[in-house]
Design a protein around this motif. Structure first.
Motif, PDB file in Angstrom:
ATOM      1  N   ILE A 119     -49.477 -12.728  -9.942  1.00  0.00           N
ATOM      2  CA  ILE A 119     -49.049 -12.784  -8.538  1.00  0.00           C
ATOM      3  C   ILE A 119     -50.086 -12.182  -7.599  1.00  0.00           C
ATOM      4  CG2 ILE A 119     -47.294 -11.999  -6.889  1.00  0.00           C
ATOM      5  CD1 ILE A 119     -45.296 -12.012  -9.212  1.00  0.00           C
ATOM      6  N   HIS A 120     -50.664 -11.052  -7.999  1.00  0.00           N
ATOM      7  CA  HIS A 120     -51.544 -10.287  -7.094  1.00  0.00           C
ATOM      8  C   HIS A 120     -52.975 -10.196  -7.621  1.00  0.00           C
ATOM      9  CE1 HIS A 120     -47.812  -9.067  -5.182  1.00  0.00           C
ATOM     10  NE2 HIS A 120     -47.406  -8.481  -6.284  1.00  0.00           N
ATOM     11  N   GLY A 121     -53.380 -11.102  -8.515  1.00  0.00           N
ATOM     12  CA  GLY A 121     -54.660 -10.996  -9.193  1.00  0.00           C
ATOM     13  C   GLY A 121     -55.862 -10.680  -8.312  1.00  0.00           C
ATOM     14  N   PRO A 122     -56.153 -11.487  -7.278  1.00  0.00           N
ATOM     15  CA  PRO A 122     -57.336 -11.223  -6.455  1.00  0.00           C
ATOM     16  C   PRO A 122     -57.305  -9.854  -5.782  1.00  0.00           C
ATOM     17  CG  PRO A 122     -56.546 -13.452  -6.097  1.00  0.00           C
ATOM     18  CD  PRO A 122     -55.509 -12.768  -6.924  1.00  0.00           C
TER      19      PRO A 122
ATOM     20  N   GLU B 254     -60.038  -6.835  -6.534  1.00  0.00           N
ATOM     21  CA  GLU B 254     -60.806  -6.207  -5.467  1.00  0.00           C
ATOM     22  C   GLU B 254     -60.619  -4.691  -5.489  1.00  0.00           C
ATOM     23  OE1 GLU B 254     -63.553  -6.500  -2.384  1.00  0.00           O
ATOM     24  OE2 GLU B 254     -62.772  -8.041  -3.743  1.00  0.00           O
ATOM     25  N   ARG B 255     -59.404  -4.258  -5.717  1.00  0.00           N
ATOM     26  CA  ARG B 255     -59.128  -2.818  -5.774  1.00  0.00           C
ATOM     27  C   ARG B 255     -59.801  -2.178  -6.983  1.00  0.00           C
ATOM     28  NH1 ARG B 255     -52.954  -1.305  -5.527  1.00  0.00           N
ATOM     29  NH2 ARG B 255     -53.006  -2.144  -7.637  1.00  0.00           N
ATOM     30  N   GLU B 256     -59.815  -2.898  -8.098  1.00  0.00           N
ATOM     31  CA  GLU B 256     -60.439  -2.359  -9.310  1.00  0.00           C
ATOM     32  C   GLU B 256     -61.946  -2.219  -9.133  1.00  0.00           C
ATOM     33  OE1 GLU B 256     -59.872  -1.071 -13.394  1.00  0.00           O
ATOM     34  OE2 GLU B 256     -58.639  -1.277 -11.617  1.00  0.00           O
ATOM     35  N   LYS B 257     -62.550  -3.168  -8.454  1.00  0.00           N
ATOM     36  CA  LYS B 257     -63.994  -3.128  -8.247  1.00  0.00           C
ATOM     37  C   LYS B 257     -64.405  -1.989  -7.322  1.00  0.00           C
ATOM     38  CE  LYS B 257     -64.539  -8.126  -8.913  1.00  0.00           C
ATOM     39  NZ  LYS B 257     -64.839  -9.411  -8.243  1.00  0.00           N
ATOM     40  N   SER B 258     -63.511  -1.616  -6.400  1.00  0.00           N
ATOM     41  CA  SER B 258     -63.859  -0.602  -5.399  1.00  0.00           C
ATOM     42  C   SER B 258     -63.338   0.795  -5.731  1.00  0.00           C
ATOM     43  CB  SER B 258     -63.310  -1.025  -4.028  1.00  0.00           C
ATOM     44  OG  SER B 258     -61.893  -1.142  -4.058  1.00  0.00           O
ATOM     45  N   ARG B 259     -62.683   0.976  -6.882  1.00  0.00           N
ATOM     46  CA  ARG B 259     -62.128   2.286  -7.209  1.00  0.00           C
ATOM     47  C   ARG B 259     -63.246   3.279  -7.499  1.00  0.00           C
ATOM     48  NH1 ARG B 259     -62.094   3.474 -12.711  1.00  0.00           N
ATOM     49  NH2 ARG B 259     -62.614   1.694 -14.044  1.00  0.00           N
ATOM     50  N   GLY B 260     -62.970   4.560  -7.263  1.00  0.00           N
ATOM     51  CA  GLY B 260     -63.946   5.605  -7.523  1.00  0.00           C
ATOM     52  C   GLY B 260     -64.115   5.875  -9.008  1.00  0.00           C
ATOM     53  N   GLU B 261     -65.205   6.535  -9.341  1.00  0.00           N
ATOM     54  CA  GLU B 261     -65.487   6.821 -10.745  1.00  0.00           C
ATOM     55  C   GLU B 261     -64.464   7.762 -11.358  1.00  0.00           C
ATOM     56  OE1 GLU B 261     -69.426   8.261 -11.149  1.00  0.00           O
ATOM     57  OE2 GLU B 261     -70.382   6.388 -10.512  1.00  0.00           O
ATOM     58  N   ASP B 262     -63.850   8.605 -10.521  1.00  0.00           N
ATOM     59  CA  ASP B 262     -62.871   9.563 -11.040  1.00  0.00           C
ATOM     60  C   ASP B 262     -61.464   8.988 -11.106  1.00  0.00           C
ATOM     61  OD1 ASP B 262     -62.791   9.376  -8.277  1.00  0.00           O
ATOM     62  OD2 ASP B 262     -62.091  11.440  -7.993  1.00  0.00           O
TER      63      ASP B 262
ATOM     64  N   PHE C 134     -58.466  -7.351 -17.041  1.00  0.00           N
ATOM     65  CA  PHE C 134     -59.488  -7.640 -16.037  1.00  0.00           C
ATOM     66  C   PHE C 134     -60.032  -9.057 -16.230  1.00  0.00           C
ATOM     67  CE2 PHE C 134     -63.718  -7.550 -14.161  1.00  0.00           C
ATOM     68  CZ  PHE C 134     -63.497  -6.893 -12.955  1.00  0.00           C
ATOM     69  N   ALA C 135     -60.320  -9.425 -17.486  1.00  0.00           N
ATOM     70  CA  ALA C 135     -60.811 -10.777 -17.772  1.00  0.00           C
ATOM     71  C   ALA C 135     -59.754 -11.822 -17.420  1.00  0.00           C
ATOM     72  CB  ALA C 135     -61.199 -10.882 -19.251  1.00  0.00           C
TER      73      ALA C 135
ATOM     74  N   LEU D 212     -60.206 -14.690  -1.154  1.00  0.00           N
ATOM     75  CA  LEU D 212     -58.996 -14.627  -1.970  1.00  0.00           C
ATOM     76  C   LEU D 212     -58.143 -13.386  -1.714  1.00  0.00           C
ATOM     77  CD1 LEU D 212     -60.028 -16.055  -5.443  1.00  0.00           C
ATOM     78  CD2 LEU D 212     -58.645 -17.118  -3.668  1.00  0.00           C
ATOM     79  N   PRO D 213     -58.721 -12.178  -1.607  1.00  0.00           N
ATOM     80  CA  PRO D 213     -57.863 -11.004  -1.395  1.00  0.00           C
ATOM     81  C   PRO D 213     -56.996 -11.094  -0.151  1.00  0.00           C
ATOM     82  CG  PRO D 213     -60.032 -10.310  -2.107  1.00  0.00           C
ATOM     83  CD  PRO D 213     -60.116 -11.789  -1.844  1.00  0.00           C
ATOM     84  N   THR D 214     -57.475 -11.822   0.878  1.00  0.00           N
ATOM     85  CA  THR D 214     -56.669 -11.966   2.085  1.00  0.00           C
ATOM     86  C   THR D 214     -55.725 -13.163   1.997  1.00  0.00           C
ATOM     87  OG1 THR D 214     -58.369 -13.329   3.177  1.00  0.00           O
ATOM     88  CG2 THR D 214     -58.507 -10.941   3.469  1.00  0.00           C
ATOM     89  N   THR D 215     -55.931 -14.026   1.014  1.00  0.00           N
ATOM     90  CA  THR D 215     -55.076 -15.196   0.832  1.00  0.00           C
ATOM     91  C   THR D 215     -53.809 -14.855   0.067  1.00  0.00           C
ATOM     92  OG1 THR D 215     -57.058 -16.587   0.773  1.00  0.00           O
ATOM     93  CG2 THR D 215     -55.027 -17.558  -0.043  1.00  0.00           C
TER      94      THR D 215
END
Length: 229
Positions: free
Chosen positions: A108-111, A115-123, A133-134, A164-167
């Motif tokens: 339902i919320h894949g994109p 996007e959130r996973e790519k931008s998360r901090g290292e901690d 993820f795949a 996609l994230p905004t779609t």
């Protein structure tokens, strides 16, 4: 399967504890049930519990071997074997339901989740396992291809850019949930955008139950201070 099965070599501790944590099989299954319950009721995708899933899969294998051994050697009665088989079926059901619930949210919320996973901090702990993820990437790619082939071909070229994230609609963090407090929390902020913040803070006493918006207590679900009902 013995209840005091030591699986410390399989299950790592939390990131805040460098020592190994020895858990029994019963404790691992309890953690799986907690993760399953919270995942079913949370509107957002929670932190992935890959270590717990791996441990439970090992335990399922041990349970299956023990059942087959009991049947082969006739060490247990048919009733005892049936009881063990029912417990195995219960554990398998919970594990499959937990994983299906997570996959449904990814579909339902894949994109948005990607996007959130790519931008998360290292901690920050990952929300998606490598396999999830795949799967999310494949789902997002298929959705984008569908949009281009079915919808965007009918539009002028200038309108064919896809974000996609905004779609896709993000998870509804304002969804109300029932919760039970497992660990006392003081001064929980209920409304982040209010000017008078002192009137919108509440203390959560251990054992108390609330109906509350998910967003203010999302972090408390993640760290185990509260559980969803």
């Amino acid at each position: 399967m013995e209840d005091d099965l030591d699986i410390s070599d399989i299950l790592a501790t939390s990131q805040h504890d460098s020592d190994e944590e020895e858990l029994t099989a019963a404790q691992v299954l309890e953690k799986l049930e907690d993760a399953w319950q919270n995942e079913k009721l949370a509107p957002d995708l929670l932190e992935c519990k890959s270590e717990i899933v791996s441990c439970v899969m090992v335990l399922i294998g041990e349970m299956e071997k023990n059942i087959q051994s009991a049947i082969r050697t006739k060490a247990k009665s048919n009733l005892e074997v049936s009881i063990h088989r029912m417990e195995l079926d219960r554990v398998q059901f919970i594990l499959r339901s937990y994983l299906r619930c997570r996959l449904n949210k990814i579909e339902i919320h894949g994109p948005v989740l990607l996007e959130r996973e790519k931008s998360r901090g290292e901690d920050e702990p990952p929300r998606l396992s490598p396999e999830e993820f795949a799967f999310a990437k494949e789902m997002s790619a298929n959705f984008e291809n569908h949009m281009r082939s079915v919808v965007l071909n009918q539009m002028p070229r200038i309108m064919q850019k896809i974000d996609l994230p905004t779609t896709v609609h993000p998870p509804n963090l304002n969804h109300y949930v029932f919760l039970k407090v497992k660990k006392r929390e003081e001064g929980v902020l209920l409304e982040e955008d209010t000017d008078d913040r002192t009137s919108d803070r509440v203390d959560l006493a251990e054992g108390s139950q609330f109906l509350i918006s998910y967003k203010p207590i999302a972090a408390l679900v993640q760290n185990g201070s509260v559980s969803l009902l």
